[in-house]
Design a protein around this motif. Structure first.
Motif, PDB file in Angstrom:
ATOM      1  N   SER A 290       0.847  -1.192   0.000  1.00 23.20           N
ATOM      2  CA  SER A 290       0.000   0.000   0.000  1.00 23.20           C
ATOM      3  C   SER A 290       0.881   1.239   0.000  1.00 23.20           C
ATOM      4  O   SER A 290       1.856   1.315   0.755  1.00 23.20           O
ATOM      5  CB  SER A 290      -0.905   0.003   1.232  1.00 23.20           C
ATOM      6  OG  SER A 290      -1.515   1.260   1.414  1.00 23.20           O
ATOM      7  N   LYS A 291       0.573   2.179  -0.875  1.00 21.16           N
ATOM      8  CA  LYS A 291       1.167   3.517  -0.777  1.00 21.16           C
ATOM      9  C   LYS A 291       0.354   4.270   0.264  1.00 21.16           C
ATOM     10  O   LYS A 291      -0.862   4.449   0.100  1.00 21.16           O
ATOM     11  CB  LYS A 291       1.111   4.211  -2.132  1.00 21.16           C
ATOM     12  CG  LYS A 291       1.508   5.685  -2.112  1.00 21.16           C
ATOM     13  CD  LYS A 291       2.968   5.899  -1.802  1.00 21.16           C
ATOM     14  CE  LYS A 291       3.367   7.352  -2.002  1.00 21.16           C
ATOM     15  NZ  LYS A 291       2.589   8.297  -1.190  1.00 21.16           N
TER      16      LYS A 291
ATOM     17  N   ASN B 118       5.824   9.846   1.057  1.00 22.69           N
ATOM     18  CA  ASN B 118       6.681   8.798   0.519  1.00 22.69           C
ATOM     19  C   ASN B 118       6.656   7.523   1.352  1.00 22.69           C
ATOM     20  O   ASN B 118       7.578   6.708   1.285  1.00 22.69           O
ATOM     21  CB  ASN B 118       8.123   9.303   0.388  1.00 22.69           C
ATOM     22  CG  ASN B 118       8.783   9.551   1.738  1.00 22.69           C
ATOM     23  OD1 ASN B 118       8.111   9.688   2.760  1.00 22.69           O
ATOM     24  ND2 ASN B 118      10.106   9.617   1.752  1.00 22.69           N
ATOM     25  N   GLU B 119       5.606   7.308   2.135  1.00 17.52           N
ATOM     26  CA  GLU B 119       5.540   6.127   3.000  1.00 17.52           C
ATOM     27  C   GLU B 119       4.764   4.994   2.321  1.00 17.52           C
ATOM     28  O   GLU B 119       3.767   5.222   1.632  1.00 17.52           O
ATOM     29  CB  GLU B 119       4.887   6.487   4.333  1.00 17.52           C
ATOM     30  CG  GLU B 119       5.777   7.390   5.186  1.00 17.52           C
ATOM     31  CD  GLU B 119       5.037   7.946   6.383  1.00 17.52           C
ATOM     32  OE1 GLU B 119       5.466   7.704   7.516  1.00 17.52           O
ATOM     33  OE2 GLU B 119       4.026   8.650   6.179  1.00 17.52           O
ATOM     34  N   TRP B 120       5.212   3.772   2.572  1.00 17.26           N
ATOM     35  CA  TRP B 120       4.610   2.564   2.029  1.00 17.26           C
ATOM     36  C   TRP B 120       4.417   1.552   3.150  1.00 17.26           C
ATOM     37  O   TRP B 120       5.207   1.504   4.095  1.00 17.26           O
ATOM     38  CB  TRP B 120       5.511   1.941   0.962  1.00 17.26           C
ATOM     39  CG  TRP B 120       5.816   2.797  -0.223  1.00 17.26           C
ATOM     40  CD1 TRP B 120       6.471   3.998  -0.228  1.00 17.26           C
ATOM     41  CD2 TRP B 120       5.503   2.508  -1.589  1.00 17.26           C
ATOM     42  NE1 TRP B 120       6.577   4.473  -1.508  1.00 17.26           N
ATOM     43  CE2 TRP B 120       6.006   3.577  -2.368  1.00 17.26           C
ATOM     44  CE3 TRP B 120       4.870   1.449  -2.230  1.00 17.26           C
ATOM     45  CZ2 TRP B 120       5.883   3.630  -3.745  1.00 17.26           C
ATOM     46  CZ3 TRP B 120       4.751   1.489  -3.605  1.00 17.26           C
ATOM     47  CH2 TRP B 120       5.246   2.562  -4.360  1.00 17.26           C
ATOM     48  N   MET B 121       3.387   0.732   3.026  1.00 11.36           N
ATOM     49  CA  MET B 121       3.164  -0.375   3.959  1.00 11.36           C
ATOM     50  C   MET B 121       3.261  -1.686   3.182  1.00 11.36           C
ATOM     51  O   MET B 121       2.632  -1.845   2.138  1.00 11.36           O
ATOM     52  CB  MET B 121       1.783  -0.251   4.619  1.00 11.36           C
ATOM     53  CG  MET B 121       1.485  -1.334   5.628  1.00 11.36           C
ATOM     54  SD  MET B 121      -0.172  -1.124   6.369  1.00 11.36           S
ATOM     55  CE  MET B 121      -0.180  -2.449   7.588  1.00 11.36           C
ATOM     56  N   VAL B 122       4.068  -2.607   3.687  1.00 10.40           N
ATOM     57  CA  VAL B 122       4.255  -3.902   3.054  1.00 10.40           C
ATOM     58  C   VAL B 122       3.995  -4.983   4.091  1.00 10.40           C
ATOM     59  O   VAL B 122       4.549  -4.931   5.193  1.00 10.40           O
ATOM     60  CB  VAL B 122       5.690  -4.064   2.491  1.00 10.40           C
ATOM     61  CG1 VAL B 122       5.818  -5.379   1.730  1.00 10.40           C
ATOM     62  CG2 VAL B 122       6.067  -2.894   1.608  1.00 10.40           C
TER      63      VAL B 122
ATOM     64  N   LEU C 115       8.007   1.427   4.845  1.00  9.08           N
ATOM     65  CA  LEU C 115       9.173   1.831   4.076  1.00  9.08           C
ATOM     66  C   LEU C 115       8.959   3.223   3.490  1.00  9.08           C
ATOM     67  O   LEU C 115       7.832   3.723   3.466  1.00  9.08           O
ATOM     68  CB  LEU C 115       9.436   0.822   2.950  1.00  9.08           C
ATOM     69  CG  LEU C 115       9.639  -0.642   3.352  1.00  9.08           C
ATOM     70  CD1 LEU C 115       9.853  -1.507   2.124  1.00  9.08           C
ATOM     71  CD2 LEU C 115      10.800  -0.784   4.329  1.00  9.08           C
ATOM     72  N   ARG C 116      10.032   3.803   2.973  1.00 10.24           N
ATOM     73  CA  ARG C 116       9.954   5.124   2.344  1.00 10.24           C
ATOM     74  C   ARG C 116      10.578   5.073   0.967  1.00 10.24           C
ATOM     75  O   ARG C 116      11.565   4.376   0.749  1.00 10.24           O
ATOM     76  CB  ARG C 116      10.645   6.182   3.220  1.00 10.24           C
ATOM     77  CG  ARG C 116       9.820   6.529   4.452  1.00 10.24           C
ATOM     78  CD  ARG C 116      10.576   7.430   5.411  1.00 10.24           C
ATOM     79  NE  ARG C 116       9.699   7.830   6.506  1.00 10.24           N
ATOM     80  CZ  ARG C 116       9.389   7.057   7.525  1.00 10.24           C
ATOM     81  NH1 ARG C 116       9.884   5.831   7.603  1.00 10.24           N
ATOM     82  NH2 ARG C 116       8.569   7.477   8.472  1.00 10.24           N
ATOM     83  N   SER C 117       9.983   5.829   0.054  1.00  7.62           N
ATOM     84  CA  SER C 117      10.496   5.872  -1.312  1.00  7.62           C
ATOM     85  C   SER C 117      11.362   7.104  -1.516  1.00  7.62           C
ATOM     86  O   SER C 117      11.354   8.043  -0.710  1.00  7.62           O
ATOM     87  CB  SER C 117       9.338   5.852  -2.314  1.00  7.62           C
ATOM     88  OG  SER C 117       8.439   6.911  -2.070  1.00  7.62           O
ATOM     89  N   ASN C 118      12.075   7.130  -2.636  1.00  2.00           N
ATOM     90  CA  ASN C 118      12.969   8.233  -2.952  1.00  2.00           C
ATOM     91  C   ASN C 118      12.250   9.435  -3.541  1.00  2.00           C
ATOM     92  O   ASN C 118      12.882  10.424  -3.910  1.00  2.00           O
ATOM     93  CB  ASN C 118      14.063   7.764  -3.915  1.00  2.00           C
ATOM     94  CG  ASN C 118      13.490   7.229  -5.228  1.00  2.00           C
ATOM     95  OD1 ASN C 118      12.345   6.769  -5.260  1.00  2.00           O
ATOM     96  ND2 ASN C 118      14.263   7.274  -6.291  1.00  2.00           N
TER      97      ASN C 118
END
Length: 553
Positions: A288-289, A315-319, A337-340
């Motif tokens: 999920s974004k 920029n946060e993600w849930m995995v 997690l975080r994206s660039n």
């Protein structure tokens, strides 16, 4: 959304203080530190002041939107019998296609996707004709808009002194559950249910107290499982986020859905109305974004939720791992997690596990914090602002290991093809989550286009556009993929269905394309102009006489 649980303002008109902005800033800070419910109640009251005193709502204007399919009501429910003759007509026998529309715009409504939810059904009958019907979803607003206080994304409150609030309007996507339930979905929890055979409104609801869900649940067509990502807490302000499985509630519950939560995580800070429009699913994982809203200065010319809040770029993600997954790769922990790069995820395309490189590959369409505002009338009267509402399409790599690892995103298309703006990606649902999947379809526009005016076929292996369909001055809607009923058919063996409109004409057309070549198979006059809309789903006949329906995407 806040009007469902926050206190109403005083009925008598109040004159705002001279230093309104300073007052608001001080009050917001104080309330944030003490009581989040009081904070949002204050914002609701402030948002309502212009209704009675400041007249900050969208100005009335006679200027029309740049495309006739915006803010345009269906004149009457559709009931059309359309003959068709083509080489594939027998192979489409029994196929049913549904589309959800913002079908009706009551007087004064000036936000396109607040149009009242309506379902259009296209059924192939006897191998010789199409039966096209439509019905409005009979929410409280759908049955009696004038008697309630409607509060939508960009509309309302329409009658702040009327005690009956109309909030439910699930006009974004469709979710078929089995053969007998068709759910109308939206990013709130106020989904709706219709009978897919008759399009009669049913009383079912999602049995939950959380405020947001996903317009696009992540569904596995082989296991018939669907998952949603949402805040864990009832409050609209939360830092706890969850993944749940959608389940049909016990008999006797009007066909309700319920949530079975199996994963949770904690964000670094409290966010407003956390949501994820389009989570994705692989064989072993759910991704999920993590998007959210942020407060905005309510002294503006907007209405509805967007008067005092807008989407925030993050920029946060849930995995997390699927509860039924046989752990073949990666750890089982839930991770943030975080994206660039930061953006709002509008739609994930297909995603799959790249086990060799220990990552999940996701293609997506990102937008900016201005995207939702672009559907207000005063924005629709101006040229499309592609560059300020959309970000270039991205390919993102989600690592399967490491709590501190970064999600790496890069442009999906290069060169001149990268200058195209596209959205509403679709693909063959039988290739969902497969690493061998190659083709994605979308609707696209160039920087000078008034709106989406072409349908493209993207080769995700070469990261290029393989085919394009377009007609002069013709605008398109989502090109939904209808697989050929034969299970042995190839990935691009099927049809695309879109509702198109040619500028200056008196009606829209139903368009069928060959998914291999993007050549026209047939077109059918729908006798009136159909408003621009988002998504569709399809159901195929099976040997047992039942229908196999596919979620979108």
């Amino acid at each position: 959304a806040t009007s469902l649980w926050f206190p109403r303002p005083l009925a008598s008109p109040l004159k705002p203080p001279h230093h309104t902005r300073l007052f608001a800033k001080t009050a917001l800070h104080r309330f944030w530190k003490t009581n989040s419910i009081m904070l949002c109640g204050f914002l609701t009251a402030l948002a309502l002041l212009p209704v009675s005193t400041l007249s900050f709502r969208n100005p009335r204007t006679t200027s029309a939107p740049r495309i006739e399919t915006f803010l345009r009501s269906i004149k009457q429910p559709l009931d059309l019998v359309l003959p068709y003759e083509d080489d594939a007509q027998k192979s489409r026998e029994g196929v049913v296609h549904y589309r959800v529309l913002p079908g009706y715009f009551p007087k004064g409504m000036s936000y396109h996707f607040d149009g009242l939810a309506t379902v259009m059904k296209v059924e192939f009958v006897n191998g010789s004709f199409l039966h096209v019907t439509s019905k409005i979803f009979e929410s409280a607003a759908g049955k009696s808009f004038e008697s309630c206080d409607f509060f939508g994304t960009g509309t309302g409150p329409t009658k702040p002194l009327v005690p009956h609030i109309c909030f439910q309007n699930p006009g974004v996507n469709l979710l078929p559950v089995g053969e007998d339930n068709l759910w109308l979905t939206i990013d709130t929890a106020s989904w709706g249910q219709m009978n897919p055979k008759t399009l009669e409104t049913l009383p079912g609801k999602v049995d939950t107290k959380v405020q947001t869900l996903n317009a696009h649940p992540a569904c596995d067509h082989d296991t018939n499982e669907c998952f949603v990502q949402h805040p864990c807490d009832v409050s609209p302000l939360s830092r706890n986020i969850c993944f749940s499985r959608l389940l049909e509630a016990e008999s006797g519950s009007n066909g309700d859905l319920k949530l079975e939560t199996f994963a949770n995580a904690k964000l670094d800070k409290i966010v407003l109305l956390q949501h994820s429009h389009s989570p994705c699913i692989t064989e072993n994982f759910l991704v999920s974004k993590v998007d959210r809203f942020t407060f905005r200065n309510p002294l503006n010319n907007r209405s509805g939720l967007l008067k005092f809040a807008k989407q925030a770029m993050s920029n946060e993600w849930m995995v997390t791992s699927r509860p039924s997954a046989t752990r073949k790769v990666g750890p089982a922990a839930t991770r943030i997690l975080r994206s660039n790069m930061s953006f709002v995820n509008n739609h994930f395309s297909n995603c799959f596990e790249d086990t060799e490189n220990k990552r999940i590959v996701i293609d997506l369409v990102g937008v900016t914090d201005r995207y939702l505002d672009s559907y207000f009338l005063n924005e629709l009267q101006n040229p499309a602002q592609w560059g300020t509402t959309f970000t270039p399409a991205q390919r993102c790599y989600v690592p399967l290991e490491g709590d501190e690892a970064e999600v790496s995103c890069e442009k999906l298309l290069d060169g001149k093809e990268g200058e195209l703006f596209f959205d509403y990606p679709t693909f063959n649902p039988r290739w969902k989550s497969k690493s061998s999947s190659r083709y994605v379809y979308a609707i696209a526009g160039k920087p000078a286009s008034k709106w989406f005016d072409s349908i493209i076929k993207i080769d995700s292996k070469t990261r290029s556009i393989a085919k394009t369909w377009s007609l002069k001055d013709t605008y398109v809607t989502e090109a939904s993929f209808v697989p050929r009923p034969n299970h042995e058919a190839g990935e691009d063996d099927g049809w695309l269905v879109s509702v198109i409109y040619t500028e200056g004409s008196s009606s829209s057309q139903l368009l069928f394309l060959d998914a291999k070549t993007l050549e026209t198979v047939s077109t059918h006059d729908l006798k009136e102009i159909i408003p621009f809309h988002a998504h569709g789903v399809s159901c195929l006949p099976t040997e047992g006489g039942k229908k196999k329906c596919f979620a979108n995407p």
